[in-house]
Design a protein around this motif. Structure first.
Motif, short mmCIF file in Angstrom:
data_model
loop_
_atom_site.label_atom_id
_atom_site.label_comp_id
_atom_site.label_asym_id
_atom_site.label_seq_id
_atom_site.Cartn_x
_atom_site.Cartn_y
_atom_site.Cartn_z
N VAL A 1 0.85 -1.20 0.00
CA VAL A 1 0.00 0.00 0.00
C VAL A 1 0.88 1.25 0.00
N TRP A 2 0.69 2.08 -1.03
CA TRP A 2 1.46 3.32 -1.14
C TRP A 2 1.05 4.27 -0.01
N GLY A 3 2.04 4.82 0.66
CA GLY A 3 1.80 5.73 1.78
C GLY A 3 1.73 5.03 3.12
N TYR A 4 1.62 3.70 3.09
CA TYR A 4 1.57 2.92 4.33
C TYR A 4 2.77 1.98 4.41
N ASP A 5 2.92 1.10 3.42
CA ASP A 5 4.02 0.13 3.41
C ASP A 5 5.29 0.72 2.84
N LEU A 6 5.16 1.60 1.87
CA LEU A 6 6.31 2.23 1.23
C LEU A 6 6.00 3.71 1.04
N ALA A 7 7.06 4.53 1.02
CA ALA A 7 6.87 5.98 1.04
C ALA A 7 5.83 6.33 2.10
N ARG A 8 6.05 5.85 3.30
CA ARG A 8 5.07 6.00 4.39
C ARG A 8 4.82 7.47 4.67
N HIS A 9 3.55 7.82 4.76
CA HIS A 9 3.20 9.22 5.00
C HIS A 9 3.83 9.69 6.30
N ASP A 10 4.38 10.89 6.28
CA ASP A 10 5.11 11.40 7.43
C ASP A 10 4.25 11.48 8.68
N ASP A 11 2.96 11.79 8.53
CA ASP A 11 2.08 11.85 9.70
C ASP A 11 1.93 10.47 10.35
N LEU A 12 1.90 9.42 9.53
CA LEU A 12 1.84 8.06 10.08
C LEU A 12 3.17 7.69 10.73
#
Length: 299
Positions: free
Chosen positions: A95-106
């Motif tokens: 999942v983009w933003g979760y598993d890779l390139a993780r969103h900075d807020d997360l």
């Protein structure tokens, strides 16, 4: 040869997936299963959008344009041949933003639960706002006016999706909702997507009153049916009032894609994206900043 990596760590598994999720094009994502991809993996990116058009042609044409505008709003996935799939991100997906390139807020622990709900074994799990994942997809694909790595124009893109198009007789709210449940055991079970869309002319206001909780409950029921334990749920929805004389289309969509070569930092393996935050990925590619993710959404 098995497509499954050795069972070592979760991060190593994700790195196998990402290394096998690179497409053939330099600057465009490709739809999963489009030849000649480099491997068996895919990346899922989450999108919620609403498009509108004046109802001054005919029902079919107005619907086409409003749907097309929904594809172009927010995270840009215009000009694709969308193929509808069921709603799972499996063992060979990330999942983009979760598993890779993780969103900075997360990554920074800044995202707080909307609620806690018990799954079928009694364990309470957090239901989180989806805003970081929507923003992450927007910053991967770019926007209509500032494109980054959108799907190749005219490509076949498999998507989990659901939409609602409405030409109301009176002012009506059209809405779409999306959720992803993150599986606890990513080596043997899949993440689950739930997409929903409708309008208040059809259903009344009731579905929007407690939509997040109801979607989360549906996920937990599916988990109980499958015997799958989800460790976290992300939920979001968008809604827009549509006046008579306007056609509106609400779209909940998850494209399954492979990444372009130019989305990988130079002289690095794709797996490095598992260790980077979203802003670190942008900095590594020296990308121009995006305008803030558009408003009119919850979660």
């Amino acid at each position: 040869m098995s497509i499954y990596p050795e069972r070592t760590s979760h991060d190593l598994h994700l790195k196998h997936v990402v290394n096998n999720a690179v497409g053939p094009f330099p600057a465009n994502c490709a739809g999963y299963m489009n030849p000649p991809a480099a491997g068996w993996g895919y990346i899922a990116a989450l999108k919620l959008s609403i498009g509108t058009v004046a109802a001054d042609m005919d029902t079919g044409l107005d619907g086409i344009v409003s749907y097309d505008r929904a594809e172009c709003e927010d995270a840009y996935i215009g000009q694709i041949n969308m193929l509808t799939a069921s709603s799972f991100c499996g063992v060979n997906g990330a999942v983009w933003g979760y598993d890779l390139a993780r969103h900075d807020d997360l990554a920074a622990g800044l995202v707080k639960p909307l609620m806690m709900l018990p799954r079928h074994d009694g364990v309470e799990i957090p239901v989180m706002p989806m805003a970081p994942l929507l923003d992450a997809a927007y910053r991967l694909f770019g926007s209509r006016n500032q494109r980054r790595f959108p799907p190749l124009p005219g490509s076949m893109v498999v998507c989990a999706n659901k939409s609602r198009t409405i030409n109301p007789e009176r002012e009506t709210t059209v809405w779409c909702a999306l959720a992803i449940a993150i599986a606890q055991d990513r080596l043997t079970t899949a993440n689950l997507f739930i997409e929903d869309s409708s309008d208040t002319e059809t259903t009344g206001e009731a579905p929007l009153v407690d939509i997040d909780r109801n979607i989360a409950r549906s996920i937990l029921l599916c988990g109980a049916d499958q015997g799958v334990a989800y460790q976290q749920i992300f939920i979001g929805h968008k809604a827009l009032k549509i006046k008579k004389g306007t056609v509106g289309c609400a779209l909940a969509c998850v494209p399954y894609v492979t990444l372009p070569h130019d989305a990988i930092p130079r002289n690095m393996h794709p797996e490095v994206l598992v260790d980077l935050t979203l802003s670190q990925w942008e900095q590594a590619l020296d990308l121009d900043p995006m305008a803030p993710y558009p408003g009119n959404y919850r979660g």
